[in-house]
Design a protein around this motif. Structure first.
Motif, PDB file in Angstrom:
ATOM      1  N   GLY A   1      38.113  52.823  34.374  1.00 22.78           N
ATOM      2  CA  GLY A   1      38.537  51.760  35.276  1.00 22.78           C
ATOM      3  C   GLY A   1      39.128  50.583  34.523  1.00 22.78           C
ATOM      4  N   ALA A   2      39.333  49.514  35.269  1.00 22.54           N
ATOM      5  CA  ALA A   2      39.897  48.291  34.680  1.00 22.54           C
ATOM      6  C   ALA A   2      38.874  47.654  33.745  1.00 22.54           C
ATOM      7  CB  ALA A   2      40.268  47.318  35.787  1.00 22.54           C
ATOM      8  N   PRO A   3      39.311  46.890  32.735  1.00 23.17           N
ATOM      9  CA  PRO A   3      38.367  46.237  31.823  1.00 23.17           C
ATOM     10  C   PRO A   3      37.579  45.131  32.517  1.00 23.17           C
ATOM     11  CG  PRO A   3      40.604  45.495  31.372  1.00 23.17           C
ATOM     12  CD  PRO A   3      40.709  46.600  32.367  1.00 23.17           C
ATOM     13  N   MET A   4      36.454  44.763  31.911  1.00 25.08           N
ATOM     14  CA  MET A   4      35.622  43.700  32.475  1.00 25.08           C
ATOM     15  C   MET A   4      36.367  42.365  32.393  1.00 25.08           C
ATOM     16  SD  MET A   4      31.794  42.540  31.380  1.00 25.08           S
ATOM     17  CE  MET A   4      32.323  41.303  30.224  1.00 25.08           C
ATOM     18  N   THR A   5      36.272  41.574  33.437  1.00 32.14           N
ATOM     19  CA  THR A   5      36.947  40.291  33.477  1.00 32.14           C
ATOM     20  C   THR A   5      36.024  39.238  34.093  1.00 32.14           C
ATOM     21  OG1 THR A   5      38.805  39.072  34.420  1.00 32.14           O
ATOM     22  CG2 THR A   5      38.046  40.963  35.665  1.00 32.14           C
ATOM     23  N   TYR A   6      36.137  38.004  33.579  1.00 34.07           N
ATOM     24  CA  TYR A   6      35.325  36.904  34.102  1.00 34.07           C
ATOM     25  C   TYR A   6      35.984  36.225  35.297  1.00 34.07           C
ATOM     26  CZ  TYR A   6      32.337  37.187  29.989  1.00 34.07           C
ATOM     27  OH  TYR A   6      31.455  37.618  29.020  1.00 34.07           O
ATOM     28  N   THR A   7      37.206  36.620  35.627  1.00 35.15           N
ATOM     29  CA  THR A   7      37.918  35.978  36.724  1.00 35.15           C
ATOM     30  C   THR A   7      37.508  36.520  38.095  1.00 35.15           C
ATOM     31  OG1 THR A   7      39.728  37.560  36.445  1.00 35.15           O
ATOM     32  CG2 THR A   7      39.936  35.449  35.318  1.00 35.15           C
ATOM     33  N   ILE A   8      36.670  37.549  38.127  1.00 32.32           N
ATOM     34  CA  ILE A   8      36.116  38.071  39.376  1.00 32.32           C
ATOM     35  C   ILE A   8      34.624  37.784  39.373  1.00 32.32           C
ATOM     36  CG2 ILE A   8      35.846  40.120  40.833  1.00 32.32           C
ATOM     37  CD1 ILE A   8      38.262  41.307  39.380  1.00 32.32           C
ATOM     38  N   HIS A   9      34.061  37.444  40.525  1.00 27.61           N
ATOM     39  CA  HIS A   9      32.667  36.966  40.562  1.00 27.61           C
ATOM     40  C   HIS A   9      31.665  37.998  40.064  1.00 27.61           C
ATOM     41  CE1 HIS A   9      32.761  39.223  44.351  1.00 27.61           C
ATOM     42  NE2 HIS A   9      31.450  39.222  44.307  1.00 27.61           N
ATOM     43  N   ASP A  10      31.955  39.310  40.259  1.00 28.13           N
ATOM     44  CA  ASP A  10      31.048  40.357  39.764  1.00 28.13           C
ATOM     45  C   ASP A  10      31.559  40.977  38.467  1.00 28.13           C
ATOM     46  OD1 ASP A  10      33.200  41.693  40.705  1.00 28.13           O
ATOM     47  OD2 ASP A  10      32.182  42.716  42.338  1.00 28.13           O
ATOM     48  N   LYS A  11      32.495  40.272  37.797  1.00 28.38           N
ATOM     49  CA  LYS A  11      33.096  40.680  36.509  1.00 28.38           C
ATOM     50  C   LYS A  11      33.874  41.995  36.619  1.00 28.38           C
ATOM     51  CE  LYS A  11      29.607  38.221  33.858  1.00 28.38           C
ATOM     52  NZ  LYS A  11      28.558  38.295  32.845  1.00 28.38           N
ATOM     53  N   GLY A  12      34.246  42.370  37.839  1.00 31.03           N
ATOM     54  CA  GLY A  12      35.045  43.575  38.045  1.00 31.03           C
ATOM     55  C   GLY A  12      34.280  44.862  37.872  1.00 31.03           C
ATOM     56  N   LEU A  13      32.944  44.794  37.922  1.00 31.40           N
ATOM     57  CA  LEU A  13      32.112  45.988  37.680  1.00 31.40           C
ATOM     58  C   LEU A  13      31.698  46.693  38.965  1.00 31.40           C
ATOM     59  CD1 LEU A  13      29.819  44.538  34.882  1.00 31.40           C
ATOM     60  CD2 LEU A  13      31.822  45.977  34.592  1.00 31.40           C
ATOM     61  N   SER A  14      31.963  46.084  40.126  1.00 37.52           N
ATOM     62  CA  SER A  14      31.575  46.722  41.387  1.00 37.52           C
ATOM     63  C   SER A  14      32.690  47.664  41.859  1.00 37.52           C
ATOM     64  CB  SER A  14      31.300  45.669  42.453  1.00 37.52           C
ATOM     65  OG  SER A  14      32.474  44.956  42.741  1.00 37.52           O
ATOM     66  N   THR A  15      32.352  48.498  42.850  1.00 41.32           N
ATOM     67  CA  THR A  15      33.299  49.473  43.376  1.00 41.32           C
ATOM     68  C   THR A  15      34.112  48.863  44.511  1.00 41.32           C
ATOM     69  OG1 THR A  15      31.422  50.951  43.098  1.00 41.32           O
ATOM     70  CG2 THR A  15      33.394  51.925  43.960  1.00 41.32           C
ATOM     71  N   MET A  16      35.329  49.354  44.666  1.00 39.03           N
ATOM     72  CA  MET A  16      36.158  48.909  45.779  1.00 39.03           C
ATOM     73  C   MET A  16      36.755  50.127  46.464  1.00 39.03           C
ATOM     74  SD  MET A  16      39.324  46.217  45.759  1.00 39.03           S
ATOM     75  CE  MET A  16      40.523  47.404  45.197  1.00 39.03           C
ATOM     76  N   ILE A  17      36.612  50.200  47.789  1.00 37.06           N
ATOM     77  CA  ILE A  17      37.178  51.313  48.552  1.00 37.06           C
ATOM     78  C   ILE A  17      38.616  50.957  48.893  1.00 37.06           C
ATOM     79  CG2 ILE A  17      36.971  52.716  50.634  1.00 37.06           C
ATOM     80  CD1 ILE A  17      33.969  52.094  50.596  1.00 37.06           C
ATOM     81  N   ASP A  18      39.539  51.811  48.509  1.00 35.52           N
ATOM     82  CA  ASP A  18      40.963  51.525  48.669  1.00 35.52           C
ATOM     83  C   ASP A  18      41.343  51.452  50.143  1.00 35.52           C
ATOM     84  OD1 ASP A  18      43.470  50.978  47.826  1.00 35.52           O
ATOM     85  OD2 ASP A  18      44.044  53.065  47.476  1.00 35.52           O
TER      86      ASP A  18
END
Length: 337
Positions: free
Chosen positions: A93-110
């Motif tokens: 997946g995408a790398p970890m980022t601090y610009t998203i509240h959950d650091k981009g580690l949660s799942t997203m349904i398209d």
């Protein structure tokens, strides 16, 4: 008798703890020595080691010794020649980022109604997928703290996009804001004000300076509020920020005036001479940078009016006149108007 046994038992346990600590320390020292040996050439002691991926060798670029051979390539085993191929063949997946509240580690349904093979989902399962998507969106933000953080980070991203700031500045601003949240500095202050102050601090940390007026234009709070909040968080978080250099503004101003690289380098040279004579201290960096660009444009034959330079730099014509007269007089620059 019982007391003596207890004392002996406690002594034994303490000895075992000390032995374990000594053993762990020795192992750590051993690992450190191994790491040092890896990054340093055993023949000449150089640290200029080059990895040859075709032969799977680690070679010293100074003396040519092969330090290591047949090492494992940690990169992907596939090749990609464009972005679409890379996205299709990548299995992570995408790398970890601090610009998203959950650091981009949660799942997203398209939002597209397609399965993992790209086939369209039947109308019978679409209602279930819609409900799953809705609940997934809800549970990503569990409490008020996360909701506020998500709002603040989206505000940061909006302001950074409006100012055209790079990714590194956005990440730094997000880290500064998260530190302020951890130290409970948000209480009693507006989220927009703290987010704008964090963005201003990140710009200064990354040497991509923006003035308070520029950040005030894209934010929903006043310039005065941003300045006050910035001073507070920089004091509480112990942010060691150097004063902004006028040289950092030169590339942006030259780009806004459509000037060549020759003018830019001449402006930087003028500013360096001015800083050596301490002509930049105690003066606004934007005004000094604008005056240096104005002088450089005249010297290089690409004249720009004071009004044009003032509009791009965000200062008045009077400021540019005063600064360019000081620079020309102190640096002995002859300007033919």
């Amino acid at each position: 008798m019982v007391e003596v046994e207890r004392v002996r038992y406690s002594d034994t346990s303490e000895r075992e703890k000390i032995r374990a600590m000594i053993k762990a320390r020795k192992e750590k020292e051993k690992d450190t020595e191994v790491e040092k040996a890896k990054v340093q050439c055993p023949e000449c002691g150089s640290r200029n080691l080059v990895q040859d991926y075709e032969r799977a060798e680690l070679v010293c670029s100074d003396c040519g010794l092969v330090v290591d051979a047949e090492f494992v390539d940690e990169g992907p085993e596939w090749r990609a020649f464009d972005h679409d191929q890379r996205m299709k063949r990548s299995r992570v997946g995408a790398p970890m980022t601090y610009t998203i509240h959950d650091k981009g580690l949660s799942t997203m349904i398209d939002w597209r109604n397609r399965d993992s093979y790209g086939k369209s989902i039947s109308s019978k399962n679409r209602a279930q997928l819609y409900r799953l998507r809705k609940w997934q969106r809800r549970i990503r933000v569990s409490n008020a703290t996360e909701r506020n953080l998500a709002f603040a980070l989206s505000e940061l991203d909006r302001m950074a996009s409006a100012l055209g700031l790079p990714r590194t500045v956005r990440e730094t601003a997000a880290v500064v804001y998260r530190k302020a949240v951890d130290k409970n500095l948000i209480r009693g202050r507006s989220i927009e004000g703290v987010a704008a102050a964090a963005l201003y601090a990140a710009c200064r940390q990354c040497s991509v300076p923006r003035t308070l007026d520029e950040i005030g234009e894209v934010s929903r709070v006043s310039r005065k509020e941003i300045g006050r909040t910035y001073r507070f968080i920089s004091r509480e978080l112990s942010l060691k920020l150097m004063p902004t250099s006028p040289i950092d503004y030169v590339p942006r101003f030259c780009s806004g005036l459509n000037l060549k690289g020759e003018v830019q380098s001449r402006g930087v040279e003028i500013l360096r001479q001015a800083s050596e004579k301490e002509l930049t201290s105690g003066r606004g960096p934007t005004g000094v940078a604008a005056a240096a660009i104005y002088i450089a444009s005249i010297l290089c034959g690409e004249r720009r009016t004071q009004r044009e330079v003032a509009d791009v730099a965000g200062v008045t014509e009077v400021t540019i006149r005063n600064r360019y007269k000081e620079l020309a007089e102190e640096l002995d620059i002859e300007i033919i108007l």
